[in-house]
Design a protein around this motif. Structure first.
Motif, mmCIF file in Angstrom:
data_model
loop_
_atom_site.group_PDB
_atom_site.id
_atom_site.type_symbol
_atom_site.label_atom_id
_atom_site.label_comp_id
_atom_site.label_asym_id
_atom_site.label_seq_id
_atom_site.Cartn_x
_atom_site.Cartn_y
_atom_site.Cartn_z
ATOM 1 N N ARG A 1 0.337 -3.212 -5.659
ATOM 2 C CA ARG A 1 1.537 -3.733 -6.315
ATOM 3 C C ARG A 1 1.518 -3.356 -7.799
ATOM 4 O O ARG A 1 2.509 -2.884 -8.358
ATOM 5 C CB ARG A 1 1.592 -5.257 -6.164
ATOM 6 N N ASP A 2 0.372 -3.550 -8.432
ATOM 7 C CA ASP A 2 0.280 -3.230 -9.865
ATOM 8 C C ASP A 2 0.386 -1.725 -10.110
ATOM 9 O O ASP A 2 0.964 -1.287 -11.103
ATOM 10 C CB ASP A 2 -1.036 -3.779 -10.448
ATOM 11 N N TRP A 3 -0.177 -0.932 -9.199
ATOM 12 C CA TRP A 3 -0.068 0.516 -9.356
ATOM 13 C C TRP A 3 1.402 0.937 -9.307
ATOM 14 O O TRP A 3 1.853 1.758 -10.107
ATOM 15 C CB TRP A 3 -0.873 1.247 -8.266
ATOM 16 N N ILE A 4 2.149 0.370 -8.372
ATOM 17 C CA ILE A 4 3.580 0.696 -8.276
ATOM 18 C C ILE A 4 4.279 0.286 -9.569
ATOM 19 O O ILE A 4 5.027 1.068 -10.164
ATOM 20 C CB ILE A 4 4.216 -0.021 -7.055
ATOM 21 N N TYR A 5 4.019 -0.924 -10.005
ATOM 22 C CA TYR A 5 4.660 -1.413 -11.235
ATOM 23 C C TYR A 5 4.325 -0.514 -12.429
ATOM 24 O O TYR A 5 5.193 -0.207 -13.252
ATOM 25 C CB TYR A 5 4.215 -2.850 -11.507
ATOM 26 N N ASP A 6 3.081 -0.102 -12.509
ATOM 27 C CA ASP A 6 2.646 0.697 -13.663
ATOM 28 C C ASP A 6 3.165 2.133 -13.632
ATOM 29 O O ASP A 6 3.291 2.772 -14.668
ATOM 30 C CB ASP A 6 1.103 0.747 -13.727
ATOM 31 N N ALA B 1 -8.851 -7.949 0.916
ATOM 32 C CA ALA B 1 -7.500 -7.534 1.313
ATOM 33 C C ALA B 1 -6.448 -7.961 0.293
ATOM 34 O O ALA B 1 -5.576 -7.165 -0.081
ATOM 35 C CB ALA B 1 -7.162 -8.100 2.698
ATOM 36 N N PHE B 2 -6.512 -9.194 -0.178
ATOM 37 C CA PHE B 2 -5.506 -9.670 -1.138
ATOM 38 C C PHE B 2 -5.587 -8.867 -2.432
ATOM 39 O O PHE B 2 -4.563 -8.480 -3.014
ATOM 40 C CB PHE B 2 -5.721 -11.166 -1.421
ATOM 41 N N GLU B 3 -6.795 -8.579 -2.860
ATOM 42 C CA GLU B 3 -6.950 -7.777 -4.085
ATOM 43 C C GLU B 3 -6.430 -6.352 -3.898
ATOM 44 O O GLU B 3 -5.894 -5.746 -4.824
ATOM 45 C CB GLU B 3 -8.419 -7.749 -4.526
ATOM 46 N N LYS B 4 -6.604 -5.826 -2.699
ATOM 47 C CA LYS B 4 -6.053 -4.495 -2.387
ATOM 48 C C LYS B 4 -4.546 -4.486 -2.601
ATOM 49 O O LYS B 4 -3.991 -3.591 -3.235
ATOM 50 C CB LYS B 4 -6.325 -4.170 -0.910
ATOM 51 N N VAL B 5 -3.881 -5.478 -2.054
ATOM 52 C CA VAL B 5 -2.412 -5.498 -2.148
ATOM 53 C C VAL B 5 -1.987 -5.777 -3.592
ATOM 54 O O VAL B 5 -1.023 -5.180 -4.088
ATOM 55 C CB VAL B 5 -1.804 -6.518 -1.160
ATOM 56 N N MET B 6 -2.711 -6.642 -4.293
ATOM 57 C CA MET B 6 -2.409 -6.868 -5.709
ATOM 58 C C MET B 6 -2.562 -5.553 -6.493
ATOM 59 O O MET B 6 -1.766 -5.237 -7.371
ATOM 60 C CB MET B 6 -3.346 -7.924 -6.294
#
Lengths: 280, 280, 280, 280
Positions: free
Chosen positions: B138-143, B130-135
């Motif tokens: 988050r990174d997809w949005i940033y990228d 779950a934590f990796e999913k949200v990370m």
């Protein structure tokens, strides 16, 4: 009034799943549960909880076994409908609103009141009295939106309905809520059992906060207001779904029944502009 | 960490009006208000209340007089950021979620998670943890989302941003919240003061409910997570606006400042996949 | 009437690019170009073409060099405005419409008439006469949509404007087109120079196909109809942009001027319900 | 290849009405109509016309009588599919595009390419070769959008489908068109008969303008490209509907059949990255 209400909801479960089931009438001072039972057709872990937002109780149900499962609820309910003279149903100043009511001025998933300000002001802004404003918008919805099933879906919102002018009770209620909020009148979505609804089903309408009371309005005009038994009120349908499921299960069917336990039932006159009705 | 925060908000009032002003840091066990003062440049009736939904305190301010009025807030705040090992930040089973957390799975005005299920499953569904999913989201949005002011507005929602891929912190946060909910991870919008944000302003990010904790994520990656001072958390920006105004008044300007009261400030490493941070 | 029109459009070019520039008045029997010149401030390959859809001529301009470039157009135009008695401006039966007119019943990017059928029928369906229908919808737009710059953008469509009720001439025109089509009246977007528009700019309005004529309507009521010099008509703004750019270049500014070459200018009375005006 | 195609379309007429019926294969150098007949089950005035926009012929049918009416079309068609080596399927410079092709870069009702620029650039912008770009976006649609009937409707657009990721051939085609245009590749919607489509129905796919050719792509991958018989190409489904009706009539049913008149049928390999196919 006293009513007997019942509902059967069936799911097909293909792996361990969880369901949030909200089919029990809300318990309050104005609505007493005389007796009730919730049964499952096969073993399930059921825990009743009270929602901290909106007014809603529901069951968190864990389904460990696959196969079809049916939940059957039956209850006897006694509720009061309060009659309030229209001249008391005035705008409540923002600063006098209870804090939990203030948040019901916010736009929500299906009630984008932030996009309806000008339209609401144009259509209803010149009406002085708050109760008459809501009556006028209720009548506008009734006059302009065509009640038709199968065209809208669970993504349809008030912003769609104000223009497309077609939908079911859910859409009528969302539009009522959105227009009230756009006029700075707190409003919430109401779901419940509805006596004399034909064909029988759960029903949706809306409540507006007027003169310190939650006044009930039904833009579909399909049922008498005093035949409504409240299951939940909340921001919109996102918060008051009768079933939310998580896991591998599919909704199969729902059956709803309401009968009156009183010897006589006298429908209230929802077209009256001299009084409003409250069940919350 | 200890911070000094301040904000000045100015309105032009042309008739008696009411403002809901939410610029004070939230008071909780994890975030202590050491001292604070809210001042108005001219007489106003101010009443502090605590929101029953979300976590937010705000002031209901009645403005009886016309002309410009400035509200100045200054406070000293001490807060803790909790470090939680990633292996504890697992999915919480639906039936084990606190009832108030369950409602943060619902779609909301700016976070239409109900329209993002398939997309979220395609992009992030195969990630186990779950934590990796949200990370990852988050990174997809940033990228993919371009941080640019002046293009989006207060009606822009996650459903727009997922495709248009441009916006400000508010839009980044809404998309983070919506993607989490679409993956059955409760999530909420976070607004606050942000140390080292340049230019200074209020900031928005999001929290996901993982392993029983509210873990903080900032898809803009503009500021250190341990420099965030929470003002409010809630469903989305509709519930956490720093100012809502009713009546004839116009927002003129806001000025925000944050400084550190500690001699050293060591930013946390938000790119770490071995631990999450919580301030709520 | 005879007019002198001019426009200057400036771009900043950072690599080889192409621009489609549509700032020349349309050439037709009803609108004669007496003289004209299009100049570029630095070398560019310019080719004039006639659009096969809509009525539009434009220039395909290849820019090989970087730096700023300004295109200056100046022309003298003589056009006629035809007065047609209202009783001739009737509905044209579908089967009698020219084939190219039929396609202007279709919904388009900014004119989603397919979503406005019920609304248009409710508001204007009971008006018998086609010309009066269009006059009524033009007036409804004028009465309800607030003319304000800076709120809408190039993605705003008629479906937004019908509810949000704010915008500029482009939005007023799109809504006019969409409502006509929803009433089975072919309609198209009109862009042009506008005498007495203040501040000077390109203008947009719409034409409805009534009694076999393209009748001009301006829901903004900002300028006299007989001061309009047509640049293009088409499905909507997607087809009639004054500039479309491909490559690395940025639009910098546009300046527009219109003056009358006649000694007297008598504005036509666009509020007359006894006659319509046509320039196409 | 030679095919026998037929279609039956039935309407229930309750008052004098008009139908635009587009079920005949397009007639071109590459697609010869060997024989054909269009019959009506009761008297109707039928006039065949050629659309001035897109490539489409259709019938304008006046129905003076009430009751059900069935139109039956049967034809024999011979068409060619042209194989073009991938290295010829390059980007066409804007200034070299035919004028009628330029307009197929514009956004349209169901293909809002103006809202997809950043997304398209992120996903496909780094692919150098134009043909590979379109192959990549076709594959992305196939991999991510779920082919499911009954969820989308005639209002569903590419902007919905890119996120909701569910639909039918119409939605797949709209998304293909929109993504191409967002990448500055002209694209158009293609409808036709489809050999081996199961169950038989009209089909939709899309064409991209590459290397001066209209190359055919089918993001559903449901049928062989060389089994497609073109009825129409156009901006999107708004321009290429097989039936548009005006008046009091209801669509009842459509039945479609395609068979091969050749002894052997060898499906082309649409997954080949070394060549493209063209039927227009």
């Amino acid at each position: 009034m006293r009513f007997k209400v019942s509902a059967e909801v069936e799911f097909a479960v293909t792996s361990a799943s969880t369901v949030l089931l909200g089919i029990q009438p809300f318990r309050s001072e104005k609505q007493r549960i005389l007796e009730e039972a919730l049964m499952a057709s096969s073993p399930a872990t059921i825990r009743e909880v009270l929602s901290p937002v909106g007014e809603k109780r529901f069951n968190i149900i864990e389904l460990a076994h696959t196969g079809n499962i049916t939940f059957s609820y039956a209850g006897k309910v006694e509720n009061d409908i309060q009659i309030i003279p229209a001249d008391q149903l005035t705008d409540v100043p923002i600063a006098s609103m209870p804090v939990d009511v203030l948040s019901l001025l916010n736009p929500s998933r299906y009630c984008q009141s932030d996009r309806l300000y000008k339209l609401a002001a144009h259509k209803f802004g010149k009406i002085d009295h708050a109760f008459e404003k809501v009556m006028a918008l209720r009548d506008w919805i009734y006059d302009n939106v065509e009640y038709t099933g199968g065209i809208t879906n669970t993504q349809t919102s008030a912003f769609d309905t104000i223009t497309e002018q077609v939908g079911v009770c859910r859409d009528f209620a969302h539009l009522g809520v959105a227009l009230c909020r756009a006029l700075t009148i707190p409003a919430r979505y109401f779901t419940g059992y509805a006596y004399q609804l034909n064909p029988p089903d759960f029903h949706a309408c809306f409540e507006a906060f007027l003169g310190g009371h939650w006044i009930l309005f039904d833009a579909t005009k399909l049922v008498p207001l005093n035949g409504l038994i409240k299951i939940a009120t909340g921001t919109d349908a996102a918060e008051t779904a009768f079933a939310s499921s998580f896991g591998n299960l599919n909704f199969q069917r729902v059956e709803v029944n309401v009968s009156s336990l009183d010897t006589t039932f006298q429908p209230v006159d929802a077209s009256s502009t001299t009084q409003g009705y409250s069940v919350s």
